[in-house]
Design an enzyme around this catalytic site. Structure first.
Site, PDB file in Angstrom:
ATOM      1  N   GLU A  69       0.825  -1.196   0.000  1.00 19.13           N
ATOM      2  CA  GLU A  69       0.000   0.000   0.000  1.00 19.13           C
ATOM      3  C   GLU A  69       0.867   1.256   0.000  1.00 19.13           C
ATOM      4  O   GLU A  69       0.551   2.247  -0.669  1.00 19.13           O
ATOM      5  CB  GLU A  69      -0.924   0.005   1.214  1.00 19.13           C
ATOM      6  CG  GLU A  69      -2.005  -1.049   1.182  1.00 19.13           C
ATOM      7  CD  GLU A  69      -1.480  -2.436   1.546  1.00 19.13           C
ATOM      8  OE1 GLU A  69      -0.428  -2.515   2.203  1.00 19.13           O
ATOM      9  OE2 GLU A  69      -2.116  -3.429   1.155  1.00 19.13           O
ATOM     10  N   PRO A 274      11.981 -13.875   0.663  1.00 23.00           N
ATOM     11  CA  PRO A 274      10.869 -14.042   1.605  1.00 23.00           C
ATOM     12  C   PRO A 274      10.187 -12.718   1.910  1.00 23.00           C
ATOM     13  O   PRO A 274      10.832 -11.663   1.950  1.00 23.00           O
ATOM     14  CB  PRO A 274      11.560 -14.604   2.864  1.00 23.00           C
ATOM     15  CG  PRO A 274      12.886 -15.108   2.401  1.00 23.00           C
ATOM     16  CD  PRO A 274      13.279 -14.255   1.251  1.00 23.00           C
ATOM     17  N   ASN A 341       0.959  -8.363  -4.520  1.00 19.79           N
ATOM     18  CA  ASN A 341       0.884  -7.462  -5.668  1.00 19.79           C
ATOM     19  C   ASN A 341       1.682  -7.979  -6.866  1.00 19.79           C
ATOM     20  O   ASN A 341       2.900  -8.128  -6.787  1.00 19.79           O
ATOM     21  CB  ASN A 341       1.431  -6.092  -5.224  1.00 19.79           C
ATOM     22  CG  ASN A 341       1.435  -5.067  -6.328  1.00 19.79           C
ATOM     23  OD1 ASN A 341       0.836  -5.252  -7.383  1.00 19.79           O
ATOM     24  ND2 ASN A 341       2.120  -3.968  -6.074  1.00 19.79           N
ATOM     25  N   GLU A 344       4.343  -5.011  -9.568  1.00 20.43           N
ATOM     26  CA  GLU A 344       5.752  -4.613  -9.473  1.00 20.43           C
ATOM     27  C   GLU A 344       6.613  -5.416 -10.443  1.00 20.43           C
ATOM     28  O   GLU A 344       7.541  -4.883 -11.062  1.00 20.43           O
ATOM     29  CB  GLU A 344       6.244  -4.788  -8.033  1.00 20.43           C
ATOM     30  CG  GLU A 344       5.567  -3.839  -7.043  1.00 20.43           C
ATOM     31  CD  GLU A 344       5.878  -4.189  -5.601  1.00 20.43           C
ATOM     32  OE1 GLU A 344       6.535  -5.230  -5.370  1.00 20.43           O
ATOM     33  OE2 GLU A 344       5.455  -3.435  -4.700  1.00 20.43           O
TER      34      GLU A 344
END
Length: 422
Positions: A69, A274, A341, A344
């Site tokens: 976010e 990770p 997401n 990216e």
């Protein structure tokens, strides 16, 4: 006007008790510091003490909680800056990891601070120093004290990119009108999807607009040029793929896939990043058990020709890893997490692969799948998916989608800037 804003029983009770947060604040922060969850050099920001001067001119304050976010706000900042190049921006967040990542990806004329704990004295210090001309909150986290304090000072409030699941809605309904009182203070509210808009309206919001996700319009993640050149030299000639923002279930699939690929062709190289770099020790043990030689980024190593994995156990370098990889497994899909997401990776034409669970990004993955720009991978089929000869074309299509999304924030930016105090 601020004086007419509703204050139901729950909000009044919260505000009456909030001074106790300042009493407990030092203890809370010390415990978090001991667990590595706070930055010792910047911990006073959590008590409202600024660590940077306020720039001259109008200042837009934007807040988000999660890493994704916070990064998504960069596209909105860029769009607003194009409308008014004199604007200054302040991003706040809560988690140490989000601060580390955004620090390497700050847009021009933008600073980062930690949002203070929700105590009146802390918030007063913060607002007295920064004096924002607009407050923009992202996704779903609202801090009651901060929202009320900003509104009481006449600072316009906007909620953007809101997303609310059925479970999140049910939790807020049980808060007894608290969220309705908070949402009434916002001059503009936008949601990612119709379901979220319906939930916000049911809680008391009015005039909610559906604008889609900000994440697809965020600019590419940065990478240090010298570090990138060194990494490219180290992996030259390798078949590089990345497993990004992984959890335990993702790592099990990625390690098994890399073991199968590497056994047949040692040119395959997995970059394993990770979600929580603090879990790197556990991941390293799994790699050793799988007999996959690895280089550990946090120790300053780059992979040799004999390494099968580069363990990317650092924060703020996803822009580097995506630039090196031709395919990206986006984490959270093989666990009960809801996915992460995908956009990216799309900026760098990496073919996007994901597990079955994409509950938190249903609309994002639908947009990708509608244009055959992502691959849903069943359990146990990752090695097979990585050898698909169509992956380069899939990656190119994902890149085209984010390129088109770059200008989509212009109308929202204009609406928000119309709220700025003059």
């Amino acid at each position: 006007m601020p004086s007419r804003a509703p204050k139901g029983l729950v909000l009044r009770a919260y505000l009456a008790a909030s001074p106790l947060i300042a009493l407990a604040g030092p203890v809370i922060l010390r415990r978090r510091l001991a667990r590595g969850k706070e930055d010792p050099a910047r911990m006073d920001e959590k008590r409202g003490y600024a660590s940077a001067p306020r720039p001259e001119g109008r200042l837009i304050w934007l807040h988000a909680v999660g890493l994704g976010e916070v990064l998504a706000l960069r596209g909105l900042i860029s769009a607003m800056a194009q409308h008014d190049p004199a604007l200054q921006f302040l991003i706040t967040s809560s988690a140490r990891s989000s601060a580390q990542v955004i620090g390497a990806n700050l847009p021009p004329r933008t600073q980062h601070q930690y949002l203070p704990l929700d105590a009146p004295t802390y918030l007063a210090r913060f607002l007295d120093h920064w004096r924002p001309d607009l407050s923009v909150w992202a996704e779903q986290e609202l801090w009651p004290g901060a929202v009320v304090a900003a509104h009481a000072r006449g600072i316009p409030l906007a909620l953007v990119n809101a997303r609310m699941t059925d479970a999140g809605f049910n939790r807020r309904v049980r808060a007894g009108g608290l969220y309705g009182d908070l949402l009434a203070r916002f001059a503009r509210i936008t949601a990612q999807d119709t379901r979220s808009a319906d939930h916000l309206t049911a809680l008391g919001a009015s005039g909610v607009q559906v604008t889609g996700s900000l994440k697809s319009a965020a600019p590419p993640l940065a990478a240090d040029p010298a570090t990138l050149a060194q990494a490219q030299a180290a992996v030259q000639g390798r078949k590089v793929w990345v497993a990004a923002s992984t959890h335990a279930g993702d790592e099990a699939q990625a390690v098994a896939a890399q073991a199968a690929l590497w056994q047949v062709d040692p040119q395959w190289l997995l970059i394993l990043a990770p979600r929580d770099a603090g879990r790197a020790g556990v991941v390293a043990s799994q790699l050793t058990e799988a007999r996959l030689p690895f280089a550990r980024r946090s120790l300053g190593r780059v992979p040799s020709a004999g390494d099968a994995v580069w363990l990317a156990d650092t924060y703020g370098e996803m822009g580097l890893w995506y630039r090196l990889a031709s395919a990206a497994l986006i984490g959270g899909g093989f666990d009960a997490v809801g996915g992460h997401n995908p956009w990216e990776a799309a900026h760098f034409n990496a073919a996007i692969l994901h597990g079955p669970d994409t509950a938190n990004f249903l609309n994002d993955y639908k947009a990708l799948h509608d244009e055959v720009a992502a691959v849903s991978v069943p359990f146990g089929k990752l090695a097979e998916a990585l050898q698909d000869t169509d992956l380069p074309d899939i990656g190119l299509r994902a890149g085209q989608i984010v390129h088109r999304a770059a200008g989509a924030l212009d109308p929202l930016a204009a609406e928000l800037l119309a709220l700025v105090r003059r």
